[in-house]
Design an enzyme around this catalytic site. Sequence first.
Site, PDB file in Angstrom:
ATOM      1  CB  SER A 159      33.981  31.962  38.005  1.00  0.00           C
ATOM      2  OG  SER A 159      33.544  33.165  38.591  1.00  0.00           O
ATOM      3  CG  ASP A 362      40.328  37.391  37.844  1.00  0.00           C
ATOM      4  OD1 ASP A 362      39.463  38.207  38.228  1.00  0.00           O
ATOM      5  OD2 ASP A 362      40.172  36.156  37.936  1.00  0.00           O
ATOM      6  CG  HIS A 404      37.014  36.088  36.166  1.00  0.00           C
ATOM      7  ND1 HIS A 404      37.436  35.420  37.290  1.00  0.00           N
ATOM      8  CD2 HIS A 404      35.733  35.713  35.956  1.00  0.00           C
ATOM      9  CE1 HIS A 404      36.441  34.668  37.757  1.00  0.00           C
ATOM     10  NE2 HIS A 404      35.398  34.828  36.973  1.00  0.00           N
TER      11      HIS A 404
END
Length: 435
Positions: A159, A362, A404
């Site tokens: 991320s 996601d 995610h």
Amino acid sequence: MKTSKNKRLITFLLMFCFIVFVSFEYCKPINAAELDNQSTSIPSYSNKYPIIMVHGLFGWGDDELYGINYWGGSESLKQILTTHGYTVYTPTIGSVSSNWDRACELYAYIKGGTVDYGEVHSKKYGHSRYGRTYPGVYPEFGSIDSSNEIEKVHLIGHSMGGQTVRVLAQLLENGDRDEILNTPSGKISPLFTGGHHWVDSITTIATPHDGSQEAHEQDSIEPIAHDFFAAMAVQGGIINSDNPVFDFRLDQWGLKKEPNESYQSYYQRVITSNIWKQTKDLSVWDLAPEGAKELNSWVKAQNDIYYFSLACEDTHKGLLTPYEIPNLNMNPLLLRSSYFMGSYINNISGDVPIDNSWWENDGIVSLVSATYPKVGSNDKMVNYNGTPQKGIWNYLGQIDNIDHIEVVSLSHPETRKYLENKYSDLAKMLANLPK
């Protein structure tokens, strides 16, 4: 207008944090005995540079959150890879700080020493120049070994961590002109002088290289703040604990937790601070498409570094709608943001244009954003074919039906082994890179 945008961005941060905390409620321990039969060495691999796995937004360290691992949830991915013979470190850096500040902290964590955010940068944004002091997990970083080779590292970022490692490499190799010209002689950090080719590879996982349109969703942070507190209460009384458990690491802004301060008081001081309204030197800006565009304009792929990217996708086109909708396995707490991202279009003048190419996601990051930097960037990408190329992005593809959070929490038994193997394959690939 600016205040409204800041509120929406803060909401994005809080939603992400809320999701992470609650999702770990579903973590199930795996059988540690499985590791006993696995190899503990990588004898044929010549590239044994350490692997540094950098957390994203609201990440934490091994001594926080009662032992729950950011990388691996119930069972540490660091430990699993170490058992396979790799040298792995999982740093803890600012959870909501800007990528510049996080990169400075990451440098100190690896090399050792007191964090230097830069003379010019600190004055520009109005925070302290120096931060915490780290002993250094790899003090030989950048030195010359017995074979006359530079001691380098492999950087992996999830991320926002993917943005952070890109900034670190940019500063090491190119320095910062303003810091060089305006810092008193002899008092500049090596991080800002340039010429340091110390990074062998960069791998990003579900990174919002072009930002996330989720940052545009909310107008008010209050409902999410209540949800955040409720989620933390489930975690065994974190709110009422005198142990910080989760440290925002905002010392440079004067927001350090006091010794006898409750976590709730500390959290309220951070989230209601004026810094969110007064500066772009925080994650809320870097993670928005407009902030990512600004970052991409100066953070470039370096010619001597291998770049890899891996995306996650957990949506599909609906039968009765042209939009992207979440798959059945998506974490329920990601559904709202996923639906929003799967149909959102933005043509506001001055903003980064968002069209239907951004819809696959996601739950937090669009598939198109996770591939490689495009908005404001001249970086190039190729689909990885087994032969890595330096200076451009080698796209490893997408992991389907993984959201995610799941890609790092590994919270579902039916996909955990699959993802563990993904990480093992990644480490093996890095260990096979030519030196």
